[in-house]
Write an enzyme that holds these catalytic residues in place. Structure first.
Site, short mmCIF file in Angstrom:
data_model
loop_
_atom_site.label_atom_id
_atom_site.label_comp_id
_atom_site.label_asym_id
_atom_site.label_seq_id
_atom_site.Cartn_x
_atom_site.Cartn_y
_atom_site.Cartn_z
N SER A 52 0.86 -1.28 -0.03
CA SER A 52 0.00 -0.02 -0.05
C SER A 52 1.11 1.17 0.06
O SER A 52 2.10 1.22 0.32
CB SER A 52 -0.80 -0.11 1.21
OG SER A 52 -1.52 -1.20 1.52
N1 SAM Z 1 -0.64 -3.78 4.01
C1 SAM Z 1 -0.22 -4.61 2.68
C2 SAM Z 1 1.42 -4.30 2.92
O1 SAM Z 1 1.98 -3.47 3.49
O2 SAM Z 1 2.12 -4.98 1.78
C3 SAM Z 1 -0.53 -4.48 1.39
C4 SAM Z 1 -1.99 -5.12 1.54
S1 SAM Z 1 -2.79 -5.42 -0.05
C5 SAM Z 1 -3.22 -3.73 -0.42
C6 SAM Z 1 -4.23 -6.30 0.16
C7 SAM Z 1 -4.00 -7.62 0.75
O3 SAM Z 1 -5.18 -8.16 1.16
C8 SAM Z 1 -3.53 -8.62 -0.65
O4 SAM Z 1 -2.16 -9.21 -0.20
C9 SAM Z 1 -4.65 -9.31 -0.71
O5 SAM Z 1 -4.34 -10.78 -1.22
C10 SAM Z 1 -5.35 -9.67 0.68
N2 SAM Z 1 -6.54 -9.99 0.83
C11 SAM Z 1 -7.76 -9.69 0.01
N3 SAM Z 1 -8.80 -10.62 0.56
C12 SAM Z 1 -8.53 -11.17 1.69
C13 SAM Z 1 -8.97 -11.76 2.62
N4 SAM Z 1 -10.61 -12.24 2.48
N5 SAM Z 1 -8.41 -12.23 3.79
C14 SAM Z 1 -7.15 -12.13 3.72
N6 SAM Z 1 -6.36 -11.20 3.04
C15 SAM Z 1 -7.09 -11.06 1.59
#
Ligand code: SAM
Length: 218
Positions: free
Chosen positions: A61
């Protein structure tokens, strides 16, 4: 410029200048090297204030949004925090710098395992990991933890998952981007004895939260 100098410049220009107030959050951003969480071929972009691709169609992010979300939930050193969407593990490291314990859930195994290996190498001992559907929170996670002081959701939900509200402790705070698949608002939920209070902190754009209480996998 050295990564350390780029990190200081990012904190000054993109976090402090835009009103990120928490000293603890600023200190964590000064300490954690974002370049370690970014794929090698785009490492030179690590201190741009933008999301970057980490593979599997996912992103690390934008630093300002991560700082804003951390600031909004007022993290304390005694907090147990549930993080949904481990991604690269960068935000997990920032949270682990401040909180007592971080419980992180990621649905894509390759991302969770990569983040876990890196965070173990960095010697964080207060992080617990789970592969699965984070819309259900820490359900069946190890160690057992039934409620959290803070919940931070790093992917966009159509609505607030009921399971997450249930796992938020009384007087706890959750931050979650909510809206459609393209554009959302950053919502803070305060859980009080009289019910939940929702506050809107403006627009944002996250990858979708995929799961039983989120979006379907398209
Ligand atoms: N904060 C993270 C970082 O610092 O790298 C970035 C997160 S990224 C924007 C969003 C993440 O949420 C992705 O890796 C995606 O696979 C995960 N995601 C989406 N739906 C999810 C779920 N139901 N449970 C867990 N993770 C999920």
């Amino acid at each position: 410029m050295k990564f350390e100098d780029q990190r200081k410049a990012m904190v000054k220009c993109h976090l402090l200048a835009r009103g990120v107030a928490s000293k603890k959050v600023i200190e964590a951003f000064l300490k954690v090297p974002r370049e370690l969480f970014v794929p090698r071929q785009i490492r030179h972009l690590s201190y741009n204030d933008s999301p970057l691709s980490i593979g599997e169609g996912q992103t690390i992010s934008q630093p300002y949004i991560v700082a804003l979300m951390m600031d909004l939930i007022d993290i304390q050193s005694s907090d147990k925090i549930l993080e949904i969407g481990t991604g690269s593990g960068y935000q997990t490291a920032l949270l682990a710098e401040i909180a007592k314990e971080v419980y992180t859930v990621e649905r894509i195994p390759v991302l969770l395992n990569r983040a876990k290996n890196l965070l173990n190498e960095m010697e964080y001992e207060n992080i617990f990991y789970k592969i699965g559907d984070g819309t259900k929170g820490w359900e069946n996670g190890i160690p057992t933890c039934l409620e959290f002081n803070k919940i931070i959701v790093a992917a966009a939900a159509p609505d607030i998952p009921e399971s997450l509200i249930n796992q938020l402790a009384m007087d706890g705070k959750m931050v979650i981007p909510t809206g459609n698949r393209a554009f959302q608002n950053l919502i803070v939920i305060d859980k009080t004895s009289e019910g939940t209070i929702h506050t809107n902190h403006g627009g944002c754009a996250f990858v979708p939260l995929i799961g039983e209480e989120g979006w379907y996998d398209s």
